[in-house]
Design a protein around this motif. Structure first.
Motif, PDB file in Angstrom:
ATOM      1  N   ASP A 190     -12.212  45.890 -22.605  1.00 26.64           N
ATOM      2  CA  ASP A 190     -11.549  47.332 -22.715  1.00 26.64           C
ATOM      3  C   ASP A 190      -9.782  47.064 -23.075  1.00 26.64           C
ATOM      4  O   ASP A 190      -9.294  48.054 -23.601  1.00 26.64           O
ATOM      5  N   ARG A 191      -9.401  45.626 -22.832  1.00 26.71           N
ATOM      6  CA  ARG A 191      -8.079  45.607 -23.449  1.00 26.71           C
ATOM      7  C   ARG A 191      -8.106  45.313 -24.884  1.00 26.71           C
ATOM      8  O   ARG A 191      -6.831  44.949 -25.398  1.00 26.71           O
ATOM      9  N   GLY A 192      -9.068  44.751 -25.450  1.00 22.03           N
ATOM     10  CA  GLY A 192      -9.188  44.461 -26.747  1.00 22.03           C
ATOM     11  C   GLY A 192      -8.597  45.603 -27.754  1.00 22.03           C
ATOM     12  O   GLY A 192      -8.445  46.689 -27.421  1.00 22.03           O
ATOM     13  N   VAL A 193      -8.011  45.166 -28.824  1.00 22.05           N
ATOM     14  CA  VAL A 193      -7.241  46.010 -29.781  1.00 22.05           C
ATOM     15  C   VAL A 193      -8.198  46.090 -31.107  1.00 22.05           C
ATOM     16  O   VAL A 193      -8.434  45.092 -31.815  1.00 22.05           O
ATOM     17  N   THR A 194      -8.428  47.430 -31.399  1.00 23.62           N
ATOM     18  CA  THR A 194      -9.414  47.610 -32.643  1.00 23.62           C
ATOM     19  C   THR A 194      -8.602  47.368 -33.902  1.00 23.62           C
ATOM     20  O   THR A 194      -7.459  48.035 -34.111  1.00 23.62           O
ATOM     21  N   VAL A 195      -9.069  46.480 -34.868  1.00 19.13           N
ATOM     22  CA  VAL A 195      -8.364  46.438 -36.116  1.00 19.13           C
ATOM     23  C   VAL A 195      -9.464  46.933 -37.075  1.00 19.13           C
ATOM     24  O   VAL A 195     -10.704  46.595 -37.379  1.00 19.13           O
ATOM     25  N   ARG A 196      -9.198  48.065 -37.836  1.00 13.17           N
ATOM     26  CA  ARG A 196     -10.104  48.504 -39.021  1.00 13.17           C
ATOM     27  C   ARG A 196     -10.059  47.649 -40.251  1.00 13.17           C
ATOM     28  O   ARG A 196      -9.065  47.155 -40.605  1.00 13.17           O
TER      29      ARG A 196
END
Length: 141
Positions: free
Chosen positions: A77-83
């Motif tokens: 949940d704390r992860g950061v999405t990188v496109r």
């Protein structure tokens, strides 16, 4: 000297009082009371520090639908999405033990346990596995 140290006297005060070197006081404290010094805890494992890894989106998507422990769920949940073009990676910061647990939970992506294996999922899981394994190989002494 032991009673004075346990009473809160500083090493500097003990040096002045006994007229000996700092090394002599520290050696005496370590030898007489190893449980009260950091040197006496050499057998205790060092705490693991959080490490940031990029988790392929296919692995993250699978893990979001899996039954996870609360610590594993909060890490995702704390992860950061990188496109990245059509896909994405999830930048996850956790201690290596949690990364290993997450890797173990995504074994079905490799076609284990009778589940169908898709090449893209296998490749994503192996990419994450390589990143986790690189952590453990560089963490040694």
């Amino acid at each position: 000297m032991r009673a004075a140290y346990l009473g809160g006297r500083s090493i500097a005060a003990l040096i002045r009082e006994h007229g000996v070197s700092r090394g002599a006081i520290r050696t005496a404290v370590v030898v007489l009371m190893p449980e009260h010094t950091a040197a006496g805890r050499e057998d205790a494992p060092a705490p693991e520090l959080p490490v940031t890894l990029d988790m392929p989106g296919r692995v993250a998507g699978f893990l979001r639908t899996a039954e996870l422990e609360s610590a594993e769920r909060s890490v995702l949940d704390r992860g950061v999405t990188v496109r990245h073009g059509q896909g994405y990676t999830l930048r996850v910061s956790a201690v290596p033990a949690v990364h290993r647990q997450l890797l173990a939970r995504c074994q079905p992506l490799d076609g284990a346990q009778g589940a169908p294996a898709y090449p893209a999922q296998r490749m994503a899981r192996r990419a994450y596995e390589n990143r986790v394994n690189a952590l453990t190989s560089t963490a040694g002494p």
